[in-house]
Design an enzyme around this catalytic site. Structure first.
Site, PDB file in Angstrom:
ATOM      1  N   LYS A   1       0.808  -1.174  -0.174  1.00  0.00           N
ATOM      2  CA  LYS A   1       0.129   0.006   0.303  1.00  0.00           C
ATOM      3  C   LYS A   1       0.837   1.149  -0.170  1.00  0.00           C
ATOM      4  O   LYS A   1       0.578   1.990  -0.333  1.00  0.00           O
ATOM      5  CB  LYS A   1      -1.189   0.295   1.609  1.00  0.00           C
ATOM      6  CG  LYS A   1      -1.812  -0.830   1.416  1.00  0.00           C
ATOM      7  CD  LYS A   1      -3.041  -0.880   2.384  1.00  0.00           C
ATOM      8  CE  LYS A   1      -4.030  -1.510   2.040  1.00  0.00           C
ATOM      9  NZ  LYS A   1      -4.811  -1.159   3.309  1.00  0.00           N
TER      10      LYS A   1
ATOM     11  N   ASP B   1     -10.520   2.213   2.131  1.00  0.00           N
ATOM     12  CA  ASP B   1     -11.269   2.373   3.616  1.00  0.00           C
ATOM     13  C   ASP B   1     -12.031   3.619   4.380  1.00  0.00           C
ATOM     14  O   ASP B   1     -12.751   2.621   4.851  1.00  0.00           O
ATOM     15  CB  ASP B   1      -9.388   1.756   4.263  1.00  0.00           C
ATOM     16  CG  ASP B   1      -8.872   0.888   3.879  1.00  0.00           C
ATOM     17  OD1 ASP B   1      -9.432  -0.187   3.095  1.00  0.00           O
ATOM     18  OD2 ASP B   1      -7.788   0.560   3.959  1.00  0.00           O
TER      19      ASP B   1
END
Ligand code: ATR
Length: 285
Positions: A75, A111
């Site tokens: 990420k 998210d």
């Protein structure tokens, strides 16, 4: 003759190392099938030393992908190597969604949006609260702090076993974020309207310590980002103490929506059929 790019099937991926545990192919596969879109979404296991090359092939178009999801441990690298990270991923220093546009790789992190959409669906009106308590200061906590702050919640108390990690997040996300040790939990919970567990406490059926939610404000909502098991020890305790609860599975489903829309051009819906599909997979494994 139609342009070959228009007739070709659009291909997206999830990359990680390892990546076999990812349930994203199940989610996107369900949407591709039910929306009758002739696209694909595949797992691409990429070792850390090969990730820069993977990003290069995405940028140049050589890999044939129009974008994809990124999971642990890529990420941070995905954010760093993208041409156009957006403001959300910039502040987090991490991206979980990439898409290609005119030879550039764009990056965002979905998210936080997934977290908010799950609460909006499961506890409408949850956001009219003055303060929130977020337990945990790991990687998963960051996007949630950012999202709750951006939704306008006034004071956000981050409580963590290692208070220095909570302090780092308070410094990063601004003056409305406050860091506390575990011993302060009862005190900072007073009157709070939202309690979020972002730690691994209660994961995989392990018992979490006893929590006393009674200091929370009336009508407070308790949520857990852990979704295996669906009803974690923390959610069970909160429900037994009379609080509204929202499980973490919806966050996984909702965080997938913006990526699918970018790659395949249709905004998919998180519905009961999708939830049942993932629950069945969880029971089978
Ligand atoms: P993730 O990226 O999934 O958030 P992480 O970075 O390992 O994972 O963070 C895990 C979180 O759970 C941390 O907040 C951790 O607390 P520390 O920062 O003190 O390590 C918390 N955590 C894990 N096990 C815990 C336990 N037994 N008691 C309290 N907190 C715990």
């Amino acid at each position: 003759m139609p342009d070959s790019r228009e007739t070709s099937v659009r291909r997206a991926f999830v990359t990680g190392f390892p990546v076999k545990h990812s349930r994203s192919p199940l989610i996107h596969g369900h949407w591709l099938e039910t929306l009758r879109i002739p696209g694909s979404y595949t797992r691409e296991e990429v070792a850390p030393e090969n990730f820069a090359g993977f990003m290069e092939a995405l940028k140049s178009g050589e890999s044939g992908f129009c974008g994809g999801n990124v999971t642990i441990p890529h990420k941070e690298a995905a954010f760093r190597l993208a041409d156009r990270p957006d403001a959300l991923s910039e502040e987090l220093g991490a991206a979980n969604t990439l898409w290609r546009e005119e030879g550039c790789v764009h990056a965002t992190n979905t998210d936080g949006r997934g977290f908010l959409a799950n609460l909006d669906a499961g506890a409408p009106g949850w956001d009219t609260v003055g303060s929130a308590v977020i337990l945990g200061a790991g990687g998963a906590s960051r996007a949630i702090i950012q999202a709750v702050r951006d939704r306008g919640v006034g004071e956000i108390h981050v409580v963590n076993r290692t208070v220095a990690r909570a302090q780092e997040l308070a410094d990063r996300f601004g003056p409305r974020i406050h860091a506390h040790p575990m011993e302060a939990l009862a005190e900072v919970s007073k009157g709070a309207g939202l309690f979020v567990n972002t730690t691994s406490l209660g994961m995989d059926g392990k018992t979490a310590p006893d929590f006393d939610f009674s200091p929370l404000g009336p009508g407070a909502v308790v949520t857990d980002i852990v979704y295996v098991p669906l009803v974690t020890s923390i959610l069970k305790q909160a429900a037994e103490q009379g609080f509204a609860t929202v499980d973490g599975l919806g966050m996984l489903l909702h965080q997938a929506v913006p990526g699918f829309e970018k790659w395949f051009g249709v905004r998919p819906v998180v519905d009961e059929a999708l939830r049942r599909l993932i629950l069945a997979d969880m029971e089978a494994h």
